[in-house]
Design a protein around this motif. Sequence first.
Motif, PDB file in Angstrom:
ATOM      1  N   ALA A  81       6.327   5.089  27.017  1.00 45.32           N
ATOM      2  CA  ALA A  81       6.808   3.848  27.621  1.00 45.32           C
ATOM      3  C   ALA A  81       6.831   2.680  26.637  1.00 45.32           C
ATOM      4  N   LEU A  82       6.229   2.826  25.465  1.00 55.50           N
ATOM      5  CA  LEU A  82       6.176   1.731  24.502  1.00 55.50           C
ATOM      6  C   LEU A  82       7.533   1.451  23.884  1.00 55.50           C
ATOM      7  N   SER A  83       7.823   0.191  23.703  1.00 58.07           N
ATOM      8  CA  SER A  83       9.044  -0.199  23.004  1.00 58.07           C
ATOM      9  C   SER A  83       8.824  -1.572  22.379  1.00 58.07           C
ATOM     10  N   PRO A  84       9.619  -1.917  21.371  1.00 52.89           N
ATOM     11  CA  PRO A  84       9.484  -3.243  20.756  1.00 52.89           C
ATOM     12  C   PRO A  84       9.786  -4.345  21.762  1.00 52.89           C
ATOM     13  N   CYS A  85       8.966  -5.389  21.753  1.00 49.37           N
ATOM     14  CA  CYS A  85       9.177  -6.570  22.612  1.00 49.37           C
ATOM     15  C   CYS A  85       9.866  -7.672  21.821  1.00 49.37           C
ATOM     16  N   PHE A  86       9.338  -7.926  20.631  1.00 47.99           N
ATOM     17  CA  PHE A  86       9.954  -8.920  19.764  1.00 47.99           C
ATOM     18  C   PHE A  86       9.492  -8.679  18.329  1.00 47.99           C
ATOM     19  N   GLU A  87      10.173  -9.319  17.404  1.00 47.02           N
ATOM     20  CA  GLU A  87       9.894  -9.145  15.987  1.00 47.02           C
ATOM     21  C   GLU A  87       9.857 -10.519  15.328  1.00 47.02           C
ATOM     22  N   THR A  88       8.950 -10.667  14.358  1.00 48.52           N
ATOM     23  CA  THR A  88       8.884 -11.908  13.593  1.00 48.52           C
ATOM     24  C   THR A  88       8.983 -11.587  12.104  1.00 48.52           C
ATOM     25  N   VAL A  89       9.524 -12.510  11.358  1.00 50.55           N
ATOM     26  CA  VAL A  89       9.524 -12.446   9.902  1.00 50.55           C
ATOM     27  C   VAL A  89       9.057 -13.812   9.420  1.00 50.55           C
ATOM     28  N   VAL A  90       7.924 -13.825   8.726  1.00 48.85           N
ATOM     29  CA  VAL A  90       7.344 -15.082   8.239  1.00 48.85           C
ATOM     30  C   VAL A  90       6.860 -14.903   6.804  1.00 48.85           C
ATOM     31  N   TRP A  91       6.744 -16.016   6.117  1.00 47.16           N
ATOM     32  CA  TRP A  91       6.094 -16.045   4.809  1.00 47.16           C
ATOM     33  C   TRP A  91       4.696 -16.616   5.010  1.00 47.16           C
ATOM     34  N   ARG A  92       3.683 -15.884   4.577  1.00 47.94           N
ATOM     35  CA  ARG A  92       2.296 -16.333   4.683  1.00 47.94           C
ATOM     36  C   ARG A  92       1.807 -16.740   3.300  1.00 47.94           C
ATOM     37  N   GLU A  93       1.156 -17.895   3.233  1.00 44.74           N
ATOM     38  CA  GLU A  93       0.495 -18.331   2.006  1.00 44.74           C
ATOM     39  C   GLU A  93      -1.006 -18.232   2.213  1.00 44.74           C
ATOM     40  N   THR A  94      -1.671 -17.588   1.275  1.00 42.60           N
ATOM     41  CA  THR A  94      -3.109 -17.358   1.378  1.00 42.60           C
ATOM     42  C   THR A  94      -3.782 -17.851   0.090  1.00 42.60           C
ATOM     43  N   TRP A  95      -4.855 -18.615   0.278  1.00 39.71           N
ATOM     44  CA  TRP A  95      -5.675 -19.062  -0.844  1.00 39.71           C
ATOM     45  C   TRP A  95      -7.042 -18.394  -0.700  1.00 39.71           C
ATOM     46  N   GLN A  96      -7.514 -17.773  -1.766  1.00 38.58           N
ATOM     47  CA  GLN A  96      -8.869 -17.232  -1.784  1.00 38.58           C
ATOM     48  C   GLN A  96      -9.774 -18.298  -2.385  1.00 38.58           C
ATOM     49  N   VAL A  97     -10.604 -18.921  -1.554  1.00 36.07           N
ATOM     50  CA  VAL A  97     -11.489 -19.985  -2.043  1.00 36.07           C
ATOM     51  C   VAL A  97     -12.937 -19.570  -1.849  1.00 36.07           C
TER      52      VAL A  97
END
Length: 138
Positions: free
Chosen positions: A122-138
Motif C-alpha cells: 500500500a505504500l506510495s510516494p506522497c511528496f518529494e523535496t529537493v533542497v540544498w543543506r549547508e552544514t558547519w561542524q563546530v
Amino acid sequence: MGRLATSTPTVPVETEIKLSLRPESVRRLRRHPLLRAVRPERTKLRTIYLDTPDAALLRCGVALRLRHARRRWLQTLKAGQVTGGVLAQRTEWELPVPVPRVQLDRLPPEAQSCLPPDLGAALSPCFETVVWRETWQV
C-alpha cells in the motif's frame, strides 16, 4: 567469581534543534566567529516521503522516507511523539539501500514493530523535496 556482562540494545534517537532566521539575518550568522572559521559543507538532498493513501503511517506517528545524498540512497524510519518547539527527539532508524525502493524487511524488528501490518504493497510516494543543506561542524 566472574561477572556476566549483559547489555540492552540501544534505541537510536534523533535529537534535532530547529532554528529559524529571517532572510536578512543569514549573512550576519555566516559572519559569526564560530562559523567564519569553518567552511560549510553543501549537500543536495532529494527526499521522497512515503505513506499509504489513507495516511496509515501518519496516524501511527511514523515517518518513512528515501533520501538521495552524496551518491547514495538512505531509507529512514522515524517513530514516536514529535515534540514541539525548538527541540525534537524521535526514534530513528536509517540504513543504506541500493536503489530508491523501500525495503521494510531490512529494518530491525523494533523498527518493524512501529509499522501497521501488511503495509508494503500500500505504500506510495506522497511528496518529494529537493533542497540544498549547508552544514558547519563546530
